[in-house]
Structure formats: C-alpha cells, structure tokens
Write an enzyme that holds these catalytic residues in place. Sequence first.
Site, PDB file in Angstrom:
ATOM      1  CG  HIS A 171      55.320  65.737  -1.008  1.00  0.00           C
ATOM      2  ND1 HIS A 171      54.560  65.950   0.118  1.00  0.00           N
ATOM      3  CD2 HIS A 171      56.594  66.130  -0.677  1.00  0.00           C
ATOM      4  CE1 HIS A 171      55.331  66.442   1.089  1.00  0.00           C
ATOM      5  NE2 HIS A 171      56.560  66.555   0.622  1.00  0.00           N
ATOM      6  CG  HIS A 180      55.462  67.898   4.812  1.00  0.00           C
ATOM      7  ND1 HIS A 180      56.476  66.995   4.717  1.00  0.00           N
ATOM      8  CD2 HIS A 180      54.649  67.418   5.798  1.00  0.00           C
ATOM      9  CE1 HIS A 180      56.288  66.004   5.588  1.00  0.00           C
ATOM     10  NE2 HIS A 180      55.171  66.244   6.248  1.00  0.00           N
ATOM     11  CE1 TYR A 184      58.371  72.140   0.102  1.00  0.00           C
ATOM     12  CE2 TYR A 184      57.686  70.126   1.191  1.00  0.00           C
ATOM     13  CZ  TYR A 184      58.608  71.146   1.013  1.00  0.00           C
ATOM     14  OH  TYR A 184      59.768  71.172   1.763  1.00  0.00           O
TER      15      TYR A 184
END
Length: 374
Positions: free
Chosen positions: A191, A194, A196
């Site tokens: 990931h 977004h 993060y």
Amino acid sequence: MRPPPAGRPGRDRDLLSEPLTVGALDLPHRVWMAPLTRMRATAPADLPNDAMLRYYVQRAGAAMIVSEGTQVSPEGKGYMDTPGIHSAEQVRGWRRITDAVHEAGGTIAAQLWHVGRVSHASFHGGQAPVSASASPFRNRTTIRGDDGQPVRVPCPTPRALALEEIPRLVDDFRRATANARTAGFDAVEVHAAHGYLLHQFLSTESNTRDDAYGGTIDNRARLVLEIVDAVCEAWEPDRVGVRISPVGRINGLDDPAGADTGLHVAAELVRRGLAYLHLSEPDWTGAALLPDGLRRELRSVYPGVIVAAGGYTVQKAVPLIREGLIDAVAFGRAFIANPDLPQRLARDLPLNEPVPETFYGGSEIGYTDYPSFT
Ligand code: FNR
C-alpha cells in the site's frame, strides 16, 4: 501495449468477464474487490475473526479479493480494530480466512499497510506516530473512546523516522510478506497510496528530508522501491502488486508532484516484473477525474497489468479496457453492498445501495448481511 480482450460483439460488459493472467495467477474475470478497511478485527490483539471470514467468503466470487489494509507492525497501526499480519496468532487467523476463501473458489491478496502519521499516540504507548518528516498536518483518525465506542480524533504531529530505523522498517514488510505466504494468501499488495507512510515519503509536501530518502524523485521513491525489493525477496515478484494514488488530496496529504512521481515509480516497478500495478483514482473522494493524459502516460511506462479503482461503473470501465489503458477494475463500495457483485454486473442486475454509517466498525450489521441477488 497489451492487446485488449476480444469480448463478444454487442456485449461490451463481457469485457469485464474475460479471464486475465496476473503474474502467477490466472484469474477468471476482471472484477476485483478493492481493499476495504472495515475495522472489525478482534481487540486487543488485532486478530482476524469469524465475522471477517464470513464477509470474505461471501465475496469469493471476486476475480481477486484484496484484503483490507493489514498492518505490518504495531507501529503501522492507525485505526482501532484493524487486523495485523505481524503476530503468529494473526497469521493463524488469516489462514482460516484464506483457506475458506479458497474453498469457496476465490483468490485473495493481503494488502500490506503502514499508516505512518495517520495514527494516534494511543496506539503507540503515548509516543508520536512516525513519518518521513515531523511536519504538522490536518487529518483525523478513529480510536476507541472511553466508552469503548469509536471516536474521531485529530492526528498528532509525527516524528521523523531516523535513517537508522529504515532497514528495520523494510524488514517489517519483508516479514509481513513471509507471514502472508504462511497465512495462505495468493499475493501481497504493497500500500503506497492514500497518504499513508509510503506515500508520505513519495510526496514533496510531507517529505522534507535532506538525506537519501528525501529531496529528489529518486530519493523520495527509494523507500517504496527498497520495500518492494525486500517483499520480492520474501516472495516471487509475480505474486506482488503495488497500489499508488498519484493524484488527489487524501488523508491530509497533498502530492503536488504526484503525477511525475507516480510515473517514476511505475517505470521502476515494471523493471521488477511485478504481478500488477493498482491505480487508485481520485474521483471517489469527490475530487477531479484522473487526467486522461496521465492515464495514457502510465500505460506507456507500465505495459503490465493495471488494475484501476475509484468511482468505477461498467460504463467507465469498458471503454478503458477496450482501449487497453487498464486491464481490470477493483470495486470498493459496490462490493461492500453486493457480495455477488461480479454476477450482478455480468447479468446487469440491480445493485444494493451501500450504507456508509456501517462502513467502519460495529457489528455484522452492514457487514455480512447485504443480500446476494439469488
Ligand atoms: C477504502 N479504500 C481503501 N483503500 C486501500 O488501499 N486500503 C484500504 O484499507 C481501504 N479502505 C477503505 C475503506 C472504505 C470503507 C472505503 C469506502 C474505501 C479505498 C477503496 O479501496 C477504493 O479505492 C475506493 O472505495 C474507491 O472505489 P469505489 O468505492 O468508488 O468503487
């Protein structure tokens, strides 16, 4: 460029029903389930549980389920009741889920997550969350309130990760990948989207470091690529995907140079022969569409499998697949509300409406009780 699938004349939506090889995996169609944090893991050890098993098994008809964000370490946690993949007990919990999904004919990837600064001191023994730099920013996260219920609170200013801590961080992703294999997942997705941690390193706004991990585009992308390389040591590259969101303000992070950085990361990833690139597009947050020029540039630098997500419908997906600009689509909110989404899309059946009030946390209401069509 990859040739688009043939489909059947007059049945455009059939393009979503065509099989697709994604790295080591032969997937039966192109409707993926997007990663969806639902905050229903069992406290205090952040364990996968029976409700999660039921929820994922109901959605095993997805070409690929990408699991909810799953923290690679306690440090990587930012919301209450999100599952981890760093303890033996968590791995055992996930194994039950992956076995059940496989039994139901499904395929499932683990999304490997470190939230960085999108967190709260209460998850870290009173210490500040970590990030690329110690810059204040405005965002909120969800912690457990005194009454045990979820409460939205501002994220504190993080501390910058020291250079000496980076190898340990890379190792956390390596170990999480090995754990995902042991837990029976079919693939892992890093990931890097977004707002993060990995996105915090990529963005010129949140990364003001002056060492080898900040400044130039090579330096800002260094952490993501080191992590991808470590993940590919723990598993074959054809079992690894990466999610990016080059455009759009999200989780208190802006990424003014996001398009160029995204193209750079995509070009670096293609040299590594990964299973797929997962492109999260901004319009589901109410922002503008992904610029068409950027979509074409991404395709020209990344000839491998591109899975797109963000406000998709069959009508949005089909022309892009036909043009060869994307290969598959991940649906988020529609998959929350429609466990049998691929069949509904293939047969043009009506869709259940998602209920946003039950997205995050709570019981099985709004989780496992959405009806299938048949
Ligand atoms: C998300 N999204 C998301 N993305 C991600 O990479 N990891 C995650 O854990 C989550 N969690 C999450 C929870 C909920 C409740 C929503 C609505 C969204 C983003 C998601 O994967 C997807 O990109 C968006 O939902 C946009 O797709 P749709 O909903 O427009 O099809």
